[in-house]
Enzyme design. Structure first.
Site, PDB file in Angstrom:
ATOM      1  N   ARG A  91     -30.141  18.728  32.067  1.00 38.06           N
ATOM      2  CA  ARG A  91     -30.927  19.902  31.094  1.00 38.06           C
ATOM      3  C   ARG A  91     -32.284  19.724  31.778  1.00 38.06           C
ATOM      4  O   ARG A  91     -32.585  18.605  32.520  1.00 38.06           O
ATOM      5  CB  ARG A  91     -30.901  19.395  29.717  1.00 38.06           C
ATOM      6  N   LYS A 116     -31.638  15.904  25.021  1.00 35.82           N
ATOM      7  CA  LYS A 116     -31.402  16.610  23.922  1.00 35.82           C
ATOM      8  C   LYS A 116     -30.441  15.711  23.058  1.00 35.82           C
ATOM      9  O   LYS A 116     -30.430  15.590  21.830  1.00 35.82           O
ATOM     10  CB  LYS A 116     -30.648  17.777  24.182  1.00 35.82           C
ATOM     11  N   HIS A 185     -28.760  27.318  32.393  1.00 28.65           N
ATOM     12  CA  HIS A 185     -27.401  26.966  31.777  1.00 28.65           C
ATOM     13  C   HIS A 185     -26.343  27.438  32.639  1.00 28.65           C
ATOM     14  O   HIS A 185     -25.316  26.619  32.560  1.00 28.65           O
ATOM     15  CB  HIS A 185     -27.113  27.395  30.140  1.00 28.65           C
ATOM     16  N   ARG A 188     -25.096  24.523  34.846  1.00 33.26           N
ATOM     17  CA  ARG A 188     -24.574  23.287  34.003  1.00 33.26           C
ATOM     18  C   ARG A 188     -23.194  23.962  33.824  1.00 33.26           C
ATOM     19  O   ARG A 188     -22.204  22.896  33.545  1.00 33.26           O
ATOM     20  CB  ARG A 188     -25.524  23.076  32.821  1.00 33.26           C
ATOM     21  N   HIS A 211     -22.094  15.378  26.078  1.00 32.50           N
ATOM     22  CA  HIS A 211     -21.507  15.906  24.694  1.00 32.50           C
ATOM     23  C   HIS A 211     -21.123  14.603  23.920  1.00 32.50           C
ATOM     24  O   HIS A 211     -20.327  13.941  24.268  1.00 32.50           O
ATOM     25  CB  HIS A 211     -20.423  16.577  24.958  1.00 32.50           C
ATOM     26  N   TYR A 220     -13.985  24.169  28.731  1.00 36.74           N
ATOM     27  CA  TYR A 220     -14.125  24.142  30.212  1.00 36.74           C
ATOM     28  C   TYR A 220     -12.754  23.968  30.769  1.00 36.74           C
ATOM     29  O   TYR A 220     -12.555  24.089  31.814  1.00 36.74           O
ATOM     30  CB  TYR A 220     -15.044  23.149  30.562  1.00 36.74           C
TER      31      TYR A 220
END
Length: 240
Positions: A91, A116, A185, A188, A211, A220
């Site tokens: 990120r 995050k 993003h 990513r 995650h 994904y």
């Protein structure tokens, strides 16, 4: 409303329907008889994991890399930041927080902190990513005392880069490459898609992306077209 809804994504249709129902309730409070109209506004069906995550194709990614002028200090910096995004799925804040002490060149790892998901740990440092970092540190980064990896090259020179620095570099690269994106993003998503298509287990992909719940990573699997083709049933032929 039906004609307008056809040109919108499901989330936007939901907002439109919610706004219309709210207006009808307002009319009801004002004394108008709209009781029978409120149930007539449908709630659009939405499903989790329904959208296909966008990612750059091999050709688009190649165009993106060529958008960086790696003969200049700023170009080397921006390219190294972009590699961290597209190769490691980092990120913006994680990139801005990188310190010289976070890179272990001997073990080829990079340490993350303060992101995050509040994860702290290490990620393997791919050769191309490490090469881009080393090139910037040796030939692009100003000789300064700060420990931040990425710094500003305009006043105040040497100050640590911020989220805005990372986003601005990627946005300008997309513009130079003629690609229809502006945010970070997408890189990513690209990193995740390439890992899944390369056979990396979902648990490891989730760990790299930070995650907390592997269900977040499941989306994904829809971009792993080679594996999906193996389980797809043949399309029924029309009988003559």
């Amino acid at each position: 409303m039906n004609d307008q809804a056809r040109s919108l994504i499901p989330a936007s249709v939901g907002v439109l329907a919610y706004s219309l129902r709210t207006f009808l309730r307002f009319l009801q409070l004002q004394g108008h008889d709209s009781t029978n109209l409120i149930p007539a506004v449908p709630r659009p069906a939405t499903w989790s994991l329904a959208p296909l995550p966008p990612s750059l194709s091999t050709a688009e990614l190649k165009r993106f890399w060529y958008a960086f002028d790696r003969h200049t200090p700023v170009g080397r910096r921006d390219y190294a930041m972009a590699r961290c995004l597209a190769d490691l799925g980092l990120r913006c804040q994680e990139i801005a927080n990188l310190s010289l002490d976070d890179v272990d060149w001997r073990s080829a790892t990079i340490r993350l902190h303060g992101n995050k998901s509040r994860r702290e740990g290490q990620l393997p440092l791919p050769q191309l990513t490490g090469g881009a970092l080393a090139d910037y540190l040796r030939h692009g980064r100003p000789v300064i005392s700060t420990r931040a990896v990425f710094v500003l090259h305009r006043a105040p020179v040497g100050q640590a880069a911020t989220n805005t620095t990372v986003r601005g570099a990627i946005r300008r690269a997309f513009m130079r490459a003629g690609l229809p994106w502006s945010g970070t993003h997408i890189l990513r998503h690209t990193a995740a898609a390439r890992m899944v298509q390369g056979g990396v287990p979902l648990k490891e992909v989730a760990d790299v992306l930070g995650h907390r719940n592997i269900d977040t990573t499941l989306i994904y699997t829809k971009v792993n077209l080679p594996q999906l083709a193996r389980v797809a049933l043949p399309w029924p032929r029309r009988q003559p």
